[in-house]
Enzyme design. Structure first.
Site, PDB file in Angstrom:
ATOM      1  N   LYS A 198     -32.111  17.741 -10.577  1.00 27.36           N
ATOM      2  CA  LYS A 198     -32.400  19.014 -10.258  1.00 27.36           C
ATOM      3  C   LYS A 198     -31.221  19.886 -10.509  1.00 27.36           C
ATOM      4  O   LYS A 198     -30.187  19.460 -10.973  1.00 27.36           O
ATOM      5  CB  LYS A 198     -32.741  19.105  -8.672  1.00 27.36           C
TER       6      LYS A 198
HETATM    7  C1  LIG Z   1     -42.735  20.723  -7.683  1.00 28.87           C
HETATM    8  C2  LIG Z   1     -42.020  19.603  -6.709  1.00 28.87           C
HETATM    9  N1  LIG Z   1     -42.167  19.623  -5.527  1.00 28.87           N
HETATM   10  C3  LIG Z   1     -41.598  18.484  -4.863  1.00 28.87           C
HETATM   11  C4  LIG Z   1     -40.844  17.638  -5.512  1.00 28.87           C
HETATM   12  C5  LIG Z   1     -40.369  16.552  -4.627  1.00 28.87           C
HETATM   13  O1  LIG Z   1     -38.769  16.586  -4.441  1.00 28.87           O
HETATM   14  P1  LIG Z   1     -38.061  15.340  -3.875  1.00 28.87           P
HETATM   15  O2  LIG Z   1     -37.994  14.320  -5.124  1.00 28.87           O
HETATM   16  O3  LIG Z   1     -36.662  15.894  -3.582  1.00 28.87           O
HETATM   17  O4  LIG Z   1     -39.047  14.773  -2.693  1.00 28.87           O
HETATM   18  C6  LIG Z   1     -40.613  17.665  -6.784  1.00 28.87           C
HETATM   19  C7  LIG Z   1     -39.664  16.544  -7.306  1.00 28.87           C
HETATM   20  O5  LIG Z   1     -39.475  16.560  -8.472  1.00 28.87           O
HETATM   21  C8  LIG Z   1     -41.264  18.718  -7.499  1.00 28.87           C
HETATM   22  O6  LIG Z   1     -41.235  18.613  -8.878  1.00 28.87           O
END
Ligand SMILES: Cc1ncc(COP(=O)(O)O)c(C=O)c1O
Length: 358
Positions: A198
């Site tokens: 990210k």
């Molecule tokens: C649109 C979206 N929501 C949620 C997430 C989940 O993030 P995390 O890996 O921090 O749980 C991601 C992960 O890439 C994502 O692309």
């Protein structure tokens, strides 16, 4: 045999002499120093670095409250739980998103209702959202795909009309803004991801921001087993006393991760500039290829964080399929990903199983 169009395409892309990795981790001296200081401090779990990280994100987003968590997935799940969403409720979610947006709903016992997106913005289409509302709908999860803000004016209007909660999945959109207001100002809760790829990373991590104090407090409790007084406060007060007032989860962020987050967030402005520069270069390099690919639609009343640069292949014009295209790009030093792998059938399977079990 390649068609003329494909030969032309490969000729143009083949001239590109750049190395474009899937993501570019920018860790400098500041991050290493921050982690080292935390290791030396004698405090590793959620503590002063998490609090500092939360204060920084509050400054950047303008949302008054923030809770640092182990992932955005946990943030989405706990936001829904803290909003009392569960079995029997429906939550509208875009059909085009990462699995975690949907699984966070299923984890609460609620039912995800897939709603179609606008094919140019790749975000929820508010007209279709309005049509998807039923008597059971309790919330909408919006997703700012690739960092491009949703149509929040329309989504907030729908939420007011039907008294729904709005949870913003802003996993991609830290630093983005809509109508000059930073992402973090629109929903009941907004969730950021600090996963390794990210714009700002803590390795693994997430954060919920909200303007509702009680909601933030509940999310914090839920992230630590439902405990009323976390270890750091007990340590300070020199008292063992705490209560467990409801069933919680274990989704707090460690201070080691938060130290990384603090150093990274301080560079957010520079990171955003770098991404804007990259976006302009991509548009410049690809603008002659629109016979074969769709480029992202530029936002009108918002600023994207350009977390991803999503192109759509016009497969009907290409002899090579998606996978070959990705291979050809890789040969030229450009690493692509597929956003997103369909989660609908997994969700359907899980939900049917639940129904059978009942
Ligand atoms: C649109 C979206 N929501 C949620 C997430 C989940 O993030 P995390 O890996 O921090 O749980 C991601 C992960 O890439 C994502 O692309």
């Amino acid at each position: 045999m390649l068609s003329d169009i494909e030969r032309e395409f490969i000729k143009i892309v083949g001239r590109t002499k750049v190395r474009v990795p899937l993501f570019n981790l920018t860790l400098g001296r500041e991050e290493k120093k921050a982690v080292q200081e935390t290791l030396n401090s004698g405090w590793l779990t959620s503590g002063p670095r998490c609090a500092e990280f939360e204060r920084l994100i509050v400054q950047k987003t303008g949302a008054p409250y923030a809770v640092a968590l182990s992932s955005a997935t946990a943030g989405l799940h706990l936001s829904l739980v803290a909003l009392d969403i569960g079995r029997g409720d429906e939550v509208i979610v875009p059909s085009y998103t990462f699995a975690a947006t949907v699984s966070s709903i299923i984890m609460t016992g609620a039912t995800p209702v897939f709603c179609d997106i606008d094919s140019s913005t790749l975000n929820l289409d508010p007209v279709k959202v309005d049509k998807a509302v039923t008597r059971k709908t309790r919330a909408i999860i919006s997703v700012d795909i690739a960092g491009r803000p949703c149509d929040y004016r329309a989504l907030v209007r729908i939420c007011k009309k039907y008294r729904l909660k709005l949870v913003c999945d802003a996993a991609h959109s830290l630093g983005a803004s809509y109508n000059k207001k930073p992402i973090g100002s629109f929903g009941d809760a907004t969730v950021f991801s600090f996963y390794a790829t990210k714009n700002v990373t803590t390795g693994e991590g997430g954060m919920v921001v909200t303007s509702r104090k009680a909601l933030a407090e509940r999310i914090r409790k839920l992230s630590l087993h439902g405990i009323t007084v976390p270890t750091q406060k007990r340590n300070k007060a020199g008292s063992w006393r705490y209560d467990i007032i409801e069933m919680g989860y274990k989704s707090n962020l460690s201070d080691i991760n938060a130290a990384l987050g603090v150093a990274q967030t301080r560079k957010l402005k520079q990171f955003a500039l770098n991404r804007r520069r990259a976006e302009k270069r991509y548009f410049g390099a690809l603008r002659n290829l629109t016979d074969f690919i769709d480029l992202p639609a530029l936002p009108k009343d918002s600023e994207s964080s350009w977390s991803l640069f999503i192109i759509k292949l016009k497969l009907e014009r290409l002899k090579i399929g998606r996978d070959r295209f990705i291979e050809e790009m890789k040969k030229r030093g450009i690493i692509c990903g597929v956003h997103f792998i369909l989660f609908y059938f997994v969700a359907k399977h899980v939900l049917n199983k639940n129904v059978v079990k009942k």
